[in-house]
Write a protein that holds these residues in place. Structure first.
Motif, PDB file in Angstrom:
ATOM      1  N   SER A 179       0.828  -1.200   0.000  1.00 23.92           N
ATOM      2  CA  SER A 179       0.000   0.000   0.000  1.00 23.92           C
ATOM      3  C   SER A 179       0.868   1.259   0.000  1.00 23.92           C
ATOM      4  O   SER A 179       2.016   1.241   0.423  1.00 23.92           O
ATOM      5  N   SER A 180       0.315   2.351  -0.498  1.00 25.77           N
ATOM      6  CA  SER A 180       1.030   3.623  -0.523  1.00 25.77           C
ATOM      7  C   SER A 180       0.894   4.292   0.839  1.00 25.77           C
ATOM      8  O   SER A 180       0.047   5.154   1.066  1.00 25.77           O
ATOM      9  N   ILE A 181       1.728   3.865   1.760  1.00 22.90           N
ATOM     10  CA  ILE A 181       1.583   4.325   3.141  1.00 22.90           C
ATOM     11  C   ILE A 181       1.970   5.794   3.307  1.00 22.90           C
ATOM     12  O   ILE A 181       1.634   6.400   4.314  1.00 22.90           O
ATOM     13  N   GLN A 182       2.690   6.367   2.316  1.00 18.16           N
ATOM     14  CA  GLN A 182       3.041   7.776   2.441  1.00 18.16           C
ATOM     15  C   GLN A 182       1.811   8.674   2.478  1.00 18.16           C
ATOM     16  O   GLN A 182       1.894   9.824   2.913  1.00 18.16           O
ATOM     17  N   GLN A 183       0.667   8.186   1.978  1.00 16.44           N
ATOM     18  CA  GLN A 183      -0.549   8.991   1.986  1.00 16.44           C
ATOM     19  C   GLN A 183      -1.035   9.281   3.409  1.00 16.44           C
ATOM     20  O   GLN A 183      -1.885  10.142   3.616  1.00 16.44           O
ATOM     21  N   ALA A 237       2.704  11.525  -0.641  1.00 12.67           N
ATOM     22  CA  ALA A 237       3.705  10.914  -1.508  1.00 12.67           C
ATOM     23  C   ALA A 237       3.995  11.734  -2.762  1.00 12.67           C
ATOM     24  O   ALA A 237       5.101  11.637  -3.318  1.00 12.67           O
ATOM     25  N   ASP A 238       3.036  12.525  -3.235  1.00 10.31           N
ATOM     26  CA  ASP A 238       3.238  13.294  -4.463  1.00 10.31           C
ATOM     27  C   ASP A 238       4.039  14.579  -4.230  1.00 10.31           C
ATOM     28  O   ASP A 238       4.299  15.328  -5.171  1.00 10.31           O
ATOM     29  N   LYS A 239       4.446  14.830  -2.991  1.00 10.69           N
ATOM     30  CA  LYS A 239       5.214  16.022  -2.672  1.00 10.69           C
ATOM     31  C   LYS A 239       6.511  15.627  -1.967  1.00 10.69           C
ATOM     32  O   LYS A 239       6.564  14.624  -1.268  1.00 10.69           O
ATOM     33  N   PRO A 240       7.574  16.403  -2.154  1.00  7.10           N
ATOM     34  CA  PRO A 240       8.838  16.069  -1.497  1.00  7.10           C
ATOM     35  C   PRO A 240       8.764  16.237   0.011  1.00  7.10           C
ATOM     36  O   PRO A 240       8.003  17.070   0.521  1.00  7.10           O
ATOM     37  N   ALA A 241       9.552  15.463   0.715  1.00  2.00           N
ATOM     38  CA  ALA A 241       9.620  15.582   2.172  1.00  2.00           C
ATOM     39  C   ALA A 241      10.342  16.876   2.562  1.00  2.00           C
ATOM     40  O   ALA A 241      11.004  17.513   1.739  1.00  2.00           O
TER      41      ALA A 241
END
Length: 451
Positions: A201-205, A211-215
């Motif tokens: 799963s895309s856990i960054q969401q 996830a679509d933006k830099p940290a």
């Protein structure tokens, strides 16, 4: 025995002793020295080597020092009661797998055997549950939590009743916990990436930014960046970055303005000295460089994200200058020797002309106050500038002889050769720029995200 006879007997014994063969001197006895064990192994109980991927959680109670003594006791008691309530679950079931240390206004949990016993999401849920636990009751307490994944081990010094966790992972987590807002979990990007490797799963969401933006990048040490995202328990309404991250953005904008003002000041100086330069726009790029550790044994002066060019040319290209005693390249010399370094009147670099390339490389490297870069490095330059004006900047007094280097260095590269100027003139101009902008730039540089 009479005194005379006793004296005669003593003399005879002394004479017989002198006639004996001399005794060989005794060999010195070597003392056996037991080899000293490494720090991480001088412990009681389990001999744990430094772990290369352990989980680390550090939390602190917000405004703890401002609380009355009675409330401080209640806050600490409530925090540790969360560990007691979760003592029988999978995370804290086996005390051999983790170390818990108090930090005065919080605690630190370092977990060893995560690969076989717990998952990343369990660790995040544990951190979020800690925040919810502290917010319960008539008098809630706010908490800041940091979570990362990195190397650490443990020691148990003589006289200590508990093991103490030490290592790079502990140091990083202690710094990043101060970045987040109240009731927020600050998580390192490395932790999230390794979580993503074990999950489909895309856990960054689940984090901010998504996830679509830099940290968000912060500086935890000189030259060492740490990328962060933020997580909050459900219902807490986390929609943006922390207030400290927002303040970092303001400082970074001020640094960009300083570079823009520096370019305009340099153009004014050059136009005043040679008015005919006004006829052709000067192609100037200004870069901020600082030291970065490439590996445990080598460092280099590297370009940063702070680069200014009116047309955006060569902003993304970067060069690493190995850190030597004299420094490599003009900007490396300025940094390593804490001085101004100017190189100008270089020939034009023509892509399809090997003779122009050879002439450029020779004049760039020969008879210079710095160590030469390799030919491949020079060939790989994003821009083959024909003049370089470089100077260091530092908030504290730098002394390269004692390995006390500046905070960073400025490299101004110009595509025009500036052949109408002498090196002494350009050094004066560079010194004026350093005198005007160095102090302000050094202060902003320390504030840009330094923890």
């Amino acid at each position: 025995m009479s005194p005379k006879r006793r004296l005669r007997s003593k003399k005879s014994r002394s004479k017989a002793k002198s006639l004996r063969s001399p005794r060989a001197p005794a060999k010195p006895v070597k003392k056996r020295v037991r080899p000293r064990q490494p720090l991480a192994k001088r412990t009681r109980g389990r001999k744990n080597p430094f772990n290369d991927a352990g989980f680390v959680l550090i939390c602190d109670i917000v405004d703890f020092s401002r609380l009355p003594h009675e409330k401080q006791d209640k806050a600490v008691t409530r925090l540790w009661s969360y560990l007691k309530a979760n003592h029988k679950n999978g995370l804290l079931k086996d005390p051999k797998n983790y170390v818990v240390n108090g930090t005065g206004d919080g605690l630190m949990l370092a977990y060893f055997s995560h690969n076989t016993t717990i998952r990343h999401e369990q660790f995040i849920e544990f951190a979020a549950g800690m925040i919810k636990h502290m917010s319960k009751g008539k008098k809630p307490f706010q908490l800041r939590v940091g979570v990362t994944q990195g190397p650490f081990g443990f020691v148990q010094p003589p006289g200590a009743q508990a093991r103490q966790a030490v290592g790079t992972g502990i140091n990083q987590c202690a710094r990043l916990v101060t970045v987040g807002d109240n009731d927020t979990v600050t998580v390192s990007e490395d932790f999230i990436n390794k979580w993503g490797q074990r999950s489909e799963s895309s856990i960054q969401q689940l984090f901010v930014p998504t996830a679509d933006k830099p940290a968000h990048d912060v500086v935890i040490k000189r030259g060492e960046l740490l990328s962060l995202r933020f997580y909050a328990p459900q219902g807490s309404g986390l929609n943006s970055a922390s207030k400290k991250i927002e303040s970092f953005r303001v400082v970074r904008e001020l640094i960009t303005r300083q570079l823009d003002a520096m370019e305009k000041a340099l153009i004014d100086l050059l136009h005043f000295a040679q008015p005919e330069l006004r006829q052709t726009p000067l192609d100037i790029r200004i870069s901020v460089l600082n030291e970065r550790r490439l590996n445990p044994f080598a460092s280099a002066l590297c370009t940063t994200d702070y680069r200014h060019h009116a047309g955006g040319n060569g902003i993304k290209a970067g060069t690493a200058y190995p850190l030597t005693e004299k420094g490599t390249g003009p900007v490396g010399s300025a940094y390593a020797q804490n001085t101004i370094c100017v190189v100008h009147n270089l020939p034009e670099w023509l892509t399809n002309d090997s003779h122009s390339k050879e002439a450029y490389y020779r004049l760039y490297t020969e008879n210079r106050p710095y160590d030469a870069l390799g030919r491949e490095q020079v060939d790989g330059f994003g821009r083959h500038a024909r003049a370089f004006l470089t100077f260091p900047f530092s908030l504290m007094k730098a002394d390269p002889a004692k390995k006390l280097y500046p905070d960073g260095a400025i490299c101004i590269d110009i595509m025009q050769p500036l052949q109408g100027f002498t090196r002494e003139q350009l050094e004066i101009f560079t010194g004026q720029l350093q005198s005007k902008y160095s102090d302000a730039l050094a202060q902003l540089w320390r504030l840009r995200g330094q923890l």
